[in-house]
Design an enzyme around this catalytic site. Structure first.
Site, PDB file in Angstrom:
ATOM      1  N   GLU A   8       0.717  -0.924  -0.280  1.00 19.53           N
ATOM      2  CA  GLU A   8      -0.010  -0.260   0.616  1.00 19.53           C
ATOM      3  C   GLU A   8       0.867   1.095   0.217  1.00 19.53           C
ATOM      4  O   GLU A   8       1.670   1.348   0.825  1.00 19.53           O
ATOM      5  CB  GLU A   8      -0.679  -0.005   1.817  1.00 19.53           C
ATOM      6  CG  GLU A   8      -1.870   1.325   1.495  1.00 19.53           C
ATOM      7  CD  GLU A   8      -2.184   1.311   2.963  1.00 19.53           C
ATOM      8  OE1 GLU A   8      -2.999   1.996   2.944  1.00 19.53           O
ATOM      9  OE2 GLU A   8      -1.981   0.467   3.816  1.00 19.53           O
ATOM     10  N   LYS A  46      -9.913   1.782  -2.204  1.00 16.18           N
ATOM     11  CA  LYS A  46      -9.900   0.842  -0.503  1.00 16.18           C
ATOM     12  C   LYS A  46     -11.531   1.549   0.098  1.00 16.18           C
ATOM     13  O   LYS A  46     -11.979   2.666  -0.509  1.00 16.18           O
ATOM     14  CB  LYS A  46      -9.163   1.623  -0.095  1.00 16.18           C
ATOM     15  CG  LYS A  46      -9.368   1.193   1.974  1.00 16.18           C
ATOM     16  CD  LYS A  46      -8.403   2.041   2.935  1.00 16.18           C
ATOM     17  CE  LYS A  46      -8.324   1.585   3.415  1.00 16.18           C
ATOM     18  NZ  LYS A  46      -7.396   2.076   5.361  1.00 16.18           N
ATOM     19  N   CYS A 104      -5.036  -2.417   3.628  1.00 20.35           N
ATOM     20  CA  CYS A 104      -4.598  -2.352   4.409  1.00 20.35           C
ATOM     21  C   CYS A 104      -6.522  -2.767   5.759  1.00 20.35           C
ATOM     22  O   CYS A 104      -6.033  -3.917   5.844  1.00 20.35           O
ATOM     23  CB  CYS A 104      -5.422  -0.402   5.420  1.00 20.35           C
ATOM     24  SG  CYS A 104      -4.277   0.030   6.581  1.00 20.35           S
TER      25      CYS A 104
END
Length: 600
Positions: A296, A364, A449
């Site tokens: 990421e 995300k 994440c």
């Protein structure tokens, strides 16, 4: 003295649970502590005399667990007031509110608050076995509440302490992590009731006889549950799962310090060097990589405009040239401009084909509240206030789609042709033959994440066709081993729940490949520059109970609790014990008598 002892019990309970969760001393946790963590907390409710006490003791237990197990949230620099401070208070108040509810069956069995005393079912609701099940159910609901929604924080949970007990973890394929929480807390409540039975001298022989009978029932139920869980876990761990596809992947852990980065040149050069070392090793073994994965946030220039930048930078070896030379697709964390006018930018997973062409992105979906996204920040006035007064930007824009990448891969000897084949007679025969001879593909999803910690993200990703979970993350800002491992342990449940291989590529770790039983296949050490070349196994999609029904277990507990609450409120209102209720009844009787006299 009594109050101090109760506070000690609450703090001790929170500290034991925090010790069970992966920490700086026990890297993967010490699950044994979960078997005693809730005993002192449960015993508190025998001595509590008011709902106010119940609130503050539950608040203390919850906030203690959070502060000890998630202390590393304080390392999020300018946002520490939100990441640690606000999350601790939020967790504490949720726990405190649950304290009111924990106390209900204990209060109803005491002389000063005979909640169900007038009820025909009081014999059931006042029994120890009901309190045991009730307490376990309520704590499970508490974990579900604090782990769900925009403000959800699924850390500090009982299930996150279970990695060293993989047999128990297998239950998550049926109930999710909440079945594990329920069982462990139920064992604690049973042991606490057993202690009360052994050491409480104030009870009559009749009370002790009833309590002994209740404990026998509860122990039998607990043993049956334990036997079933162990049997199921052993069977699942012993099943020989055979992959049908294999994805040769190079995972890169560049170990860049996000607090010291002024640009992404060094992170890219480090990632390129580590990648080329592994590609060279594969070439010597006469193998070829199917995919390169970087973690990421490696690329800081937003796409789609960033491609022109990465044709020239880094000067030593531009990114696009690197991809073109190696002829291997690249998946990397970066950012994507969704709407330039509205300043909407996504935290994204970017995919490049083997020619270096940017082919798409996944944004995300679940952003970190108050760190990556701030409520109402899309409103210009709020955004300007945050920038000028508070001194922080509005953050990222959450994604609104589930995106998949189809990556060419290899078939294994276990691969079988599909049961159904369609022949398109409008298509040239040679064309059709060419299509059938093309390489097999694997459909991957790329949760970013802590996307991988939430059912509302991972379940739709699986149900819509994901064959492989490829998580990219960067927890390196915490600078703590426990932060990295806690995230991994929580994510590892997704492999079990959906019986799907999970791959994690992290900036500083914990980069790892996990099989559908939650076992580690490949791994890299924390906080080191390293790359890993792995043949990632892809298994036939399996529809587990959890995949079909989602969080059915906590929902059932909530429904049961609501039924109990409705019944309790009804019996409470009907009870003559309440002084106000007696007054109202006596007044209504007098009023009726006066009316009858007037009529006469």
């Amino acid at each position: 003295m009594e109050v101090i002892l109760q506070v000690f019990y609450s703090v001790f309970s929170g500290a034991c649970l925090a010790a069970a969760i992966p920490n700086e001393i026990y890297s993967f946790g010490a699950p044994f502590f979960t078997l005693i963590a809730f005993i002192p907390f449960y015993l508190c409710f025998y001595r509590i005399k008011s709902y106010k006490e119940a609130f503050w003791l539950s608040f203390t237990q919850a906030i203690t667990t959070h502060l000890i197990s998630s202390f590393w949230l304080a390392y999020f620099k300018d946002f520490a007031i939100f990441t640690l401070g606000a999350s601790a208070l939020g967790t504490g108040f949720i726990g405190g509110f649950m304290g009111f509810l924990y106390y209900l069956p204990f209060a109803s069995s005491k002389a000063h608050n005979k909640l169900n005393q007038s009820s025909a079912l009081s014999g059931f609701f006042l029994r120890p076995y009901f309190r045991i099940i009730y307490f376990a159910a309520l704590y499970t609901i508490y974990e579900w509440v604090k782990s769900s929604g925009f403000l959800g924080y699924p850390w500090g949970t009982v299930s996150s302490a279970m990695f060293r007990w993989p047999v128990i973890m297998q239950l998550s394929a049926i109930t999710g992590t909440y079945g594990i929480t329920f069982f462990i807390v139920m064992i604690n409540a049973f042991l606490a009731e057993a202690l009360v039975y052994c050491y409480d001298t104030s009870r009559t022989d009749k009370d002790k006889s009833h309590r002994a009978f209740d404990l026998q029932i509860t122990s039998s139920f607990s043993l049956i549950c334990l036997a079933a869980i162990l049997l199921y876990g052993l069977v699942e761990l012993s099943i020989p799962r055979k992959p049908i596809k294999s994805l040769s992947t190079v995972l890169v852990q560049q170990n860049a310090d996000p607090w010291k980065m002024t640009n992404d040149n060094q992170a890219i050069l480090t990632s390129e060097r580590l990648t080329e070392e592994k590609l060279k090793e594969l070439k010597e073994e006469k193998k070829k990589a199917d995919l390169i994965v970087w973690s990421e946030g490696v690329l800081t220039k937003a796409f789609p405009y960033g491609r022109s930048h990465y044709k020239k930078f880094p000067h030593e070896k531009p990114l696009i040239s690197f991809i073109e030379e190696n002829k291997v697709p690249l998946l990397s964390g970066g950012s994507y401009v969704k709407n330039a006018d509205k300043r909407q930018i996504n935290n994204a997973a970017l995919i490049f084909d083997k020619e270096g062409n940017f082919r798409g992105y996944y944004a995300k979906n679940h952003l970190v509240p108050f760190a990556e996204v701030i409520p109402f920040s899309e409103i210009p006035a709020v955004s300007n206030f945050l920038k000028k007064v508070v001194g922080i930007s509005a953050g990222w824009t959450p994604g609104d789609q589930y995106v998949y990448f189809d990556i060419p891969c290899s078939r294994t000897e276990n691969y079988r042709l599909p049961a159904v084949k369609n022949i398109d007679i409008s298509q040239d025969y040679a064309e059709q033959e060419k299509e059938e001879r093309q390489r097999e593909k694997v459909r991957i999803c790329t949760p970013i994440c802590f996307d991988d910690a939430f059912t509302d993200i991972m379940r739709p990703l699986f149900l819509n066709g994901a064959e492989l979970f490829m998580n990219i993350t960067d927890d390196s800002w915490s600078l703590k081993n426990s932060s990295e491992i806690q995230h991994f342990v929580i994510a590892s449940y997704r492999a079990i729940e959906y019986r799907t291989t999970l791959v994690r590529c992290a900036n500083a770790g914990y980069s790892v490949v996990v099989d559908p039983a939650g076992r580690i296949i490949e791994e890299m050490p924390l906080f080191t520059e390293k790359a890993l070349a792995a043949d990632i196994p892809v298994y036939k999609r399996t529809m587990t109970c959890y995949a079909r029904l989602g969080n059915w277990f906590p929902y059932c507990l909530i429904i049961s609790f609501l039924i109990y609450m409705t019944y309790s409120i009804f019996t409470f209102c009907q009870s003559d014990y309440i002084p106000s209720a007696r007054k109202i009844k006596s007044k209504s009787k007098k009023h009726k008598k006066k009316n009858s006299k007037n009529k006469k």
